[in-house]
Write a protein that holds these residues in place. Structure first.
Motif, PDB file in Angstrom:
ATOM      1  N   MET A  69       0.859  -1.180   0.000  1.00 33.14           N
ATOM      2  CA  MET A  69       0.000   0.000   0.000  1.00 33.14           C
ATOM      3  C   MET A  69       0.901   1.238   0.000  1.00 33.14           C
ATOM      4  O   MET A  69       1.826   1.314   0.800  1.00 33.14           O
ATOM      5  N   ASN A  70       0.607   2.177  -0.882  1.00 37.63           N
ATOM      6  CA  ASN A  70       1.457   3.370  -0.954  1.00 37.63           C
ATOM      7  C   ASN A  70       1.016   4.437   0.055  1.00 37.63           C
ATOM      8  O   ASN A  70      -0.077   4.370   0.611  1.00 37.63           O
ATOM      9  N   ASN A  71       1.880   5.407   0.277  1.00 34.11           N
ATOM     10  CA  ASN A  71       1.619   6.435   1.291  1.00 34.11           C
ATOM     11  C   ASN A  71       0.376   7.258   0.993  1.00 34.11           C
ATOM     12  O   ASN A  71      -0.337   7.672   1.909  1.00 34.11           O
ATOM     13  N   ARG A  72       0.101   7.523  -0.285  1.00 39.90           N
ATOM     14  CA  ARG A  72      -1.104   8.288  -0.633  1.00 39.90           C
ATOM     15  C   ARG A  72      -2.355   7.536  -0.212  1.00 39.90           C
ATOM     16  O   ARG A  72      -3.271   8.097   0.366  1.00 39.90           O
ATOM     17  N   PHE A  95      -6.739   7.136   6.394  1.00 41.73           N
ATOM     18  CA  PHE A  95      -6.776   7.821   7.684  1.00 41.73           C
ATOM     19  C   PHE A  95      -7.600   9.104   7.622  1.00 41.73           C
ATOM     20  O   PHE A  95      -8.314   9.439   8.580  1.00 41.73           O
ATOM     21  N   LYS A  96      -7.540   9.814   6.511  1.00 45.13           N
ATOM     22  CA  LYS A  96      -8.309  11.050   6.351  1.00 45.13           C
ATOM     23  C   LYS A  96      -9.809  10.786   6.479  1.00 45.13           C
ATOM     24  O   LYS A  96     -10.552  11.601   7.030  1.00 45.13           O
ATOM     25  N   ALA A  97     -10.254   9.621   6.010  1.00 44.73           N
ATOM     26  CA  ALA A  97     -11.682   9.292   6.064  1.00 44.73           C
ATOM     27  C   ALA A  97     -12.209   9.275   7.494  1.00 44.73           C
ATOM     28  O   ALA A  97     -13.374   9.608   7.740  1.00 44.73           O
ATOM     29  N   LEU A 106      -4.309  -1.936   7.718  1.00 44.10           N
ATOM     30  CA  LEU A 106      -3.417  -0.789   7.870  1.00 44.10           C
ATOM     31  C   LEU A 106      -3.112  -0.531   9.345  1.00 44.10           C
ATOM     32  O   LEU A 106      -1.958  -0.286   9.714  1.00 44.10           O
ATOM     33  N   ILE A 107      -4.122  -0.604  10.178  1.00 41.62           N
ATOM     34  CA  ILE A 107      -3.916  -0.426  11.616  1.00 41.62           C
ATOM     35  C   ILE A 107      -2.947  -1.498  12.125  1.00 41.62           C
ATOM     36  O   ILE A 107      -2.019  -1.202  12.878  1.00 41.62           O
TER      37      ILE A 107
END
Length: 99
Positions: free
Chosen positions: A1-4, A10-12, A83-84
């Motif tokens: 998974m890329n940083n973007r 996380f923004k969501a 991701l977490i």
């Protein structure tokens, strides 16, 4: 998974309105008109938040006539959970407030 992609996920979750939208969508699919009624926000504000949620992959949409319908995307949620786990320190237990 890329940083973007990581940042989009996380923004969501980092806005109270988006968290409220997710709480509503836990009940099942809702059209934009229902979300607008439940949240008492403007259409443009809802559109802004829905774009972020859709871009993150946490929510998916479909058009039905003039209305958009939204629902939780199970695959997107699974990616967020992974991701977490990616960032967790496996030497320590996850605090109960975060489970």
């Amino acid at each position: 998974m890329n940083n973007r992609r990581i940042a989009l996920i996380f923004k969501a979750f980092c806005d109270e309105n988006r968290v409220e939208i997710l709480e509503i969508l836990k009940e099942g699919e809702h059209c934009a008109c229902e979300l607008l009624d439940k949240m008492q926000i403007s259409q443009s504000t809802l559109s802004h938040h829905m774009k972020i949620l859709i871009d993150s992959g946490i929510v998916e949409s479909k058009k039905d006539g003039k209305w958009m319908h939204y629902r939780i995307n199970k695959t997107g949620c699974e990616e967020a959970i992974e991701l977490i786990h990616y960032f967790e320190d496996t030497k320590e237990r996850i605090p109960s407030c975060c489970k």
